[in-house]
Each structure stands twice: as C-alpha cells, then as structure tokens.
Design an enzyme around this catalytic site. Structure first.
Site, PDB file in Angstrom:
ATOM      1  N   GLY A  45     -13.494 -51.550 -37.607  1.00  0.00           N
ATOM      2  CA  GLY A  45     -14.882 -51.868 -37.913  1.00  0.00           C
ATOM      3  C   GLY A  45     -15.328 -53.154 -37.248  1.00  0.00           C
ATOM      4  O   GLY A  45     -16.039 -53.973 -37.829  1.00  0.00           O
ATOM      5  N   SER A 105     -10.050 -52.903 -42.018  1.00  0.00           N
ATOM      6  CA  SER A 105      -9.296 -53.743 -42.932  1.00  0.00           C
ATOM      7  C   SER A 105      -9.829 -55.168 -42.888  1.00  0.00           C
ATOM      8  O   SER A 105      -9.755 -55.842 -41.854  1.00  0.00           O
ATOM      9  CB  SER A 105      -7.820 -53.715 -42.515  1.00  0.00           C
ATOM     10  OG  SER A 105      -7.175 -54.862 -42.977  1.00  0.00           O
ATOM     11  N   ILE A 130      -7.161 -57.748 -41.951  1.00  0.00           N
ATOM     12  CA  ILE A 130      -6.880 -57.938 -40.519  1.00  0.00           C
ATOM     13  C   ILE A 130      -8.070 -58.613 -39.844  1.00  0.00           C
ATOM     14  O   ILE A 130      -7.908 -59.495 -39.006  1.00  0.00           O
ATOM     15  CB  ILE A 130      -6.554 -56.586 -39.838  1.00  0.00           C
ATOM     16  CG1 ILE A 130      -5.240 -56.045 -40.388  1.00  0.00           C
ATOM     17  CG2 ILE A 130      -6.483 -56.739 -38.323  1.00  0.00           C
ATOM     18  CD1 ILE A 130      -4.816 -54.716 -39.834  1.00  0.00           C
ATOM     19  N   VAL A 161     -12.118 -59.432 -34.045  1.00  0.00           N
ATOM     20  CA  VAL A 161     -11.847 -60.477 -33.060  1.00  0.00           C
ATOM     21  C   VAL A 161     -12.881 -61.619 -33.205  1.00  0.00           C
ATOM     22  O   VAL A 161     -12.590 -62.770 -32.905  1.00  0.00           O
ATOM     23  CB  VAL A 161     -11.761 -59.880 -31.625  1.00  0.00           C
ATOM     24  CG1 VAL A 161     -13.076 -59.301 -31.190  1.00  0.00           C
ATOM     25  CG2 VAL A 161     -11.300 -60.888 -30.616  1.00  0.00           C
ATOM     26  N   VAL A 198     -15.529 -62.681 -31.688  1.00  0.00           N
ATOM     27  CA  VAL A 198     -16.273 -63.302 -30.592  1.00  0.00           C
ATOM     28  C   VAL A 198     -17.014 -62.180 -29.862  1.00  0.00           C
ATOM     29  O   VAL A 198     -16.884 -61.023 -30.224  1.00  0.00           O
ATOM     30  CB  VAL A 198     -15.348 -64.049 -29.589  1.00  0.00           C
ATOM     31  CG1 VAL A 198     -15.020 -65.421 -30.074  1.00  0.00           C
ATOM     32  CG2 VAL A 198     -14.111 -63.242 -29.289  1.00  0.00           C
ATOM     33  N   ALA A 219     -22.588 -62.555 -26.048  1.00  0.00           N
ATOM     34  CA  ALA A 219     -23.561 -62.458 -24.953  1.00  0.00           C
ATOM     35  C   ALA A 219     -23.541 -61.029 -24.439  1.00  0.00           C
ATOM     36  O   ALA A 219     -22.475 -60.422 -24.323  1.00  0.00           O
ATOM     37  CB  ALA A 219     -23.190 -63.426 -23.839  1.00  0.00           C
ATOM     38  N   LYS A 253     -31.847 -63.550 -23.326  1.00  0.00           N
ATOM     39  CA  LYS A 253     -31.001 -63.957 -22.207  1.00  0.00           C
ATOM     40  C   LYS A 253     -31.557 -63.357 -20.917  1.00  0.00           C
ATOM     41  O   LYS A 253     -31.726 -62.143 -20.822  1.00  0.00           O
ATOM     42  CB  LYS A 253     -29.573 -63.449 -22.471  1.00  0.00           C
ATOM     43  CG  LYS A 253     -28.638 -63.590 -21.298  1.00  0.00           C
ATOM     44  CD  LYS A 253     -27.228 -63.135 -21.630  1.00  0.00           C
ATOM     45  CE  LYS A 253     -26.353 -63.175 -20.402  1.00  0.00           C
ATOM     46  NZ  LYS A 253     -25.019 -62.607 -20.630  1.00  0.00           N
ATOM     47  N   PRO A 259     -29.352 -63.717 -12.122  1.00  0.00           N
ATOM     48  CA  PRO A 259     -30.482 -63.308 -12.970  1.00  0.00           C
ATOM     49  C   PRO A 259     -30.450 -61.828 -13.324  1.00  0.00           C
ATOM     50  O   PRO A 259     -29.866 -61.023 -12.601  1.00  0.00           O
ATOM     51  CB  PRO A 259     -31.672 -63.572 -12.052  1.00  0.00           C
ATOM     52  CG  PRO A 259     -31.158 -63.270 -10.668  1.00  0.00           C
ATOM     53  CD  PRO A 259     -29.693 -63.642 -10.673  1.00  0.00           C
ATOM     54  N   THR A 301     -19.419 -58.343 -20.166  1.00  0.00           N
ATOM     55  CA  THR A 301     -19.403 -56.903 -19.912  1.00  0.00           C
ATOM     56  C   THR A 301     -18.726 -56.053 -20.987  1.00  0.00           C
ATOM     57  O   THR A 301     -18.797 -54.827 -20.924  1.00  0.00           O
ATOM     58  CB  THR A 301     -18.702 -56.629 -18.568  1.00  0.00           C
ATOM     59  OG1 THR A 301     -17.520 -57.428 -18.488  1.00  0.00           O
ATOM     60  CG2 THR A 301     -19.600 -56.948 -17.409  1.00  0.00           C
TER      61      THR A 301
END
Ligand code: FAD
Length: 499
Positions: free
Chosen positions: A12, A39, A42, A45, A47, A50, A78, A96, A343
C-alpha cells in the site's frame, strides 16, 4: 455465470494505491474484485515527491479533482528541474516541461538558434523557453490550449507529499469497493502443477486466494523476486549512486515552481518545495563517499531541518521480466532508477496503463506478457539512457565519481544519440517512452555539448529573418510571463494547503 477476476495487490505504497485506484473503475463493471494487503508495521518507502506532467493524465483518467488532490497533499506546481553544477561546477540550467521557441519556416527552433550562434551573438537558449522564464520568476498559471499563444508551449507537474497522496488514493479506492487488509505476509503459495501463485499467507493465519497478483511490495519484491525468482539486471555500473539520505526542512518563503538538483562531491542533492515543508535528500554512491560524510554534508547544506536524516539503500536496474505467470510487479518491486528526473511514479503510471492494455484473463496468455514486457523495456531503457547522459556529460573534477562517469562505457543506444546530435543536432522523436526533443536539448546544451553542423534547411532562412523571429519569441515570452501571478499567489487562490 461470469466470475470476476480476483485481483490481489500486495503493498500500500504509492504503487499499490495508484494501481488500486486505477483498477477500481473495473469493479463496478463486474470485471474484477480487488483486495489490497499492506502492513503498517513495515511501512512504505516514504519518499517520492516530485512528478512529471503525465501525472495529470493519470489523475484525470481516474477522475480525481486536481485542486482537491493538491490541497490534500500540500502540493505545489512544477515546471521543470534546475540542474546546478552538472556541467562545469559553476553551471546551471533548467530542464523545462515545455518547448524551446517555435519552429521557424518548418525548421526546428534549436537548429535555427544553433545556426545563428555560428554567425551572431544570440542569447542562451533558455531565453526562448516559456517554462524556464516562468520558473526563474517564480510564476505560475495554467497553460492555454490555443496553439497560437506562446503560453500554450509548456505543461506542468506536481510536487506533493507522497504519504498524503497514498492516503488520498486509499480513500478514493475504498469508496469504490477496494477491500483493504492490514497484515504482514509471511509466505506465498504456488501450485505445484502450474507454478501459478494461488494465495498469500498472512502472519495472522489468514490466507488470501486470487486469480491475479500485483506485487507492489517495494524493494522487497516479495512475489516477483522472492516467490517467482525473477532475475535482476544490474545497471549500477552506469548509475553508481546506491544510497540516499532524506531530510525535510522548513518551507521556502517564496515557493519555486521547480525541483532543484545540485551536483555534489559524490552524487547530487534534491530540493522539492511543498506548501508546508521542503523535501531534501542527498543521493550518493557509497563507493565514493562514506554514509557518515554524506549525511554530514547534507546537514551542512540544510540548516533548517525538521527531523533527522533517514538513510535509504538501493541499486539501479530492473528485473528482466516484471510479469511472470499470474503476477505483475509495479513500482519499486519491478526495478529502480534513481530520482534525478522524477521518473519512478511515471513508471508506476505507465505500468498500470500497460497492464490495462494487456489486461489479464484467468488463463495465462504469453502473448500479453511478452507485449507488456516489450512496452516496459522501452520505458526503462529510455529513462536509463537519459539519466546516464547527465552523469556522462559532466565536467566536474572534484571527485573520482565524476571522472569515472565521464570515461565509463555507455550503452550503445545512448552513444548513438549523442553522436547523431553532435553531428547535426538531430534528435529522434519516438512514440513510446519518455523524454522528447526539448528534454534532450536542455541537457545537451546545459552541459556544454554543441552540435558541429546544423540542419541544412536552416540556411534557407536569412540571418535577419532568424534574428527577428528570435527577438519576437523572446519578447512574447517575457511580456506574457510578467503578467502571470506568482506561484504563491496562484497556490493560495487555487489549492491552499489545509494546514
Ligand atoms: P513502498 O512505498 O516501499 O511500499 C511497499 C508496500 O508493501 C508497503 O505498503 C509495505 O507495507 C508493503 N509490504 C512490503 N512487505 C510486506 C509484507 N511482508 N507484508 C505486507 N505488506 C508488505 N519517485 C518519483 O516519482 N519522484 C521522486 O522524486 C522520487 N524520489 C525518490 C527518492 C528516493 C531516495 C527513493 C528511494 C525513491 C524515490 N522515488 C521517487 C520513488 C518512489 O518513492 C517510489 O516509486 C514510490 O514511493 C513507490 O514505492 P512502492 O509503492 O513501490 O513501494
């Protein structure tokens, strides 16, 4: 009676909830049911803040209201990424989300600009990019659709709080009948006869059966790698950064509408401005700097930190196959390319769209799997080459990392792109995969690679006409940009954060 396909999503994070939200449209049509297992222990991540302009297509596709999503995730706009110190240590340029100028008498703008450069003093190519000029002035407004206007020549993406975005998509998905199960998976059951995944087993004793499994378990790659034994293709000889230290800091007073990437002694540092705080992180190669030194360097550069640095480890590359039998991996479980060009979320989105194109049945169809693999290979390899380009074209001399990257052997596909550009400024315009002409021009120019010759048709245009057109484009840009609201004003009006 028709039985819908039972889809189980493992994980998730951004990948899991983006997949659930996109596929949830099929529940109502009785095409599938969706269960997502995650979970809290756990965690994710945490982060990845962008994005690229394609993110808007994803949100539009699933039916998300932009202003509401931005307000709920403390998002900002952005218009591109500023690269500081990537060519020479003193250099700086913006990649750009938009064009440079306009074609002149049917000839690409950069060709006319390069040709004029041979005979006259012309401004840096950045003067002819609307997105770049708006970025430098911290201004934002929506592009218009009418191609006659100069402010139709750019697009935009978002910076957002990734955990808030996942929460937002969770609510969206649960409202559309995605079932969520909290728990830790300890094993995966496969059929002895077919090798297909039959169920996932939770520590609680719960067994969850499914027809098709989407592995969004992050770097662990619980299903694809651990259960199905997928083989990793290591690209770290081209992209040696393997660590990041992340550190949030106070919000920037005048919020810039762009991400910043500053090259440093053994990698680079991101700065991602949100409405309530700023994301910072040092992406580095542990072969060229110790973890302690990297963290110290990040702390020095970020004086107004709001937390302590968090260390993340990774390796550049991807699994040779990300769809095996009745399981497809989406997100970090399928591979990782460092965040230099933001990306990863794009790769999640494109994996979802490709999965929808090759939507599975209860029977495994190898043709669908092969087509999916072909589409994803293109995406991964094109991004990989574009990332390597930034490292390879550096002119820094402050660390062995940069000397290594300059002299390393690069993929043939990239070698050809560089050679063809160097010859006559030609850049291939492909249909699938990221990074079109302006992106390559921005990096080639920004990092000091010039074309030797120009498109012969550029000589059909007289010097005077070319100069006149360039001046006119520059004037149209600067006049229009001046009349734009500031990024802060636009945010306050359109999507003020609910702080
Ligand atoms: P995760 O967030 O790790 O989620 C994994 C999920 O699986 C979690 O819910 C976890 O609980 C669950 N799980 C794992 N094991 C089990 C188990 N045994 N039982 C139950 N559940 C389990 N991307 C961008 O687009 N832009 C960026 O600017 C950007 N910056 C980045 C910077 C860094 C340093 C890194 C490392 C990545 C960055 N990314 C960026 C990538 C981005 O963070 C990820 O693509 C995105 O967050 C998706 O992660 P994920 O959902 O695949 O994995």
């Amino acid at each position: 009676m028709h039985h819908p396909l039972t889809i189980i999503i493992v994980g998730g994070g951004t990948a899991g909830w983006m997949t659930a939200a996109a596929l949830s449209q099929l529940i109502e049509k009785n095409i599938c049911t969706i269960t997502l297992v995650e979970s809290a222990e756990i965690g994710t991540v945490g982060v990845g803040e962008a994005t690229l302009p394609q993110m808007k297509d994803f949100n539009d596709f699933i039916g998300i209201n932009e202003a509401d999503m931005m307000q709920s995730t403390n998002a900002t706009f952005k218009l591109g990424i500023q690269f500081v110190g990537w060519g020479k240590q003193s250099s700086s340029y913006i990649h750009p989300f938009g064009k440079f100028g306009e074609s002149i008498a049917g000839v690409d703008f950069h060709q006319v600009w390069s040709r004029l450069n041979l005979v006259a003093k012309v401004k840096n190519i950045e003067a002819y990019s609307y997105a770049i000029q708006a970025s430098y002035q911290n201004r934002f407004e929506f592009p218009v659709n009418d191609k006659n206007y100069i402010n139709s020549t750019y697009s935009y993406a978002y910076h957002f709080d990734a955990s808030l975005y996942a929460q937002y998509l969770r609510k969206f998905s649960e409202e559309r009948d995605v079932r969520r199960v909290e728990g830790k998976i300890h094993s995966v059951k496969r059929s002895n006869a077919t090798g297909l995944i039959e169920s996932i087993e939770l520590e609680s004793g719960l067994s969850i059966k499914g027809d098709f499994f989407v592995d969004c378990s992050g770097f662990r790659s619980l299903l694809l790698r651990e259960a199905l034994g997928a083989e990793f293709e290591d690209w770290s000889h081209w992209l040696p950064c393997d660590r990041a230290a992340a550190l949030p800091s106070k919000r920037i007073e005048k919020i810039p509408p762009y991400t910043r990437s500053t090259a440093k002694e053994a990698g680079w540092q991101w700065r991602i401005p949100l409405q309530h705080r700023t994301g910072n992180g040092y992406v580095f190669s542990s072969d060229f700097i110790s973890e302690d030194k990297a963290v110290e360097s990040l702390l020095n550069d970020v004086p107004d930190a709001l937390a302590v640095p968090r260390l993340l480890k990774f390796k550049a590359g991807r699994y040779r196959q990300s769809w095996i039998k009745n399981c497809v991996a989406i997100g970090l479980s399928s591979g990782f390319l460092e965040p230099l060009e933001s990306t990863s979320i794009y790769l999640i989105q494109v994996a979802i769209f490709n999965l929808l194109k090759c939507f599975p049945n209860k029977q495994v169809e190898n043709e669908l799997i092969a087509e999916y693999g072909r589409l994803m290979d293109l995406e991964y390899e094109r991004i990989r080459d574009f990332l390597i380009l930034h490292y390879h074209l550096n002119e820094r001399d402050d660390n062995d990392l940069w000397r290594y990257c300059r002299s390393m052997k690069i993929p043939d596909s990239l070698k050809e792109k560089i050679a063809i550009y160097k010859s006559r400024g030609y850049i291939d315009q492909y249909r699938y995969g990221l990074f079109s002409l302006p992106s390559w021009i921005a990096v080639f120019n920004g990092q000091g690679l010039t074309q030797n010759l120009v498109d012969p048709f550029a000589f059909n245009i007289s010097d005077d006409t070319a100069i006149e057109r360039l001046n006119e484009i520059e004037k149209r840009i600067s006049e229009r940009v001046k009349s734009m609201p500031t990024h802060d004003e636009f945010l306050a009006d359109y999507c003020p954060a609910k702080l």
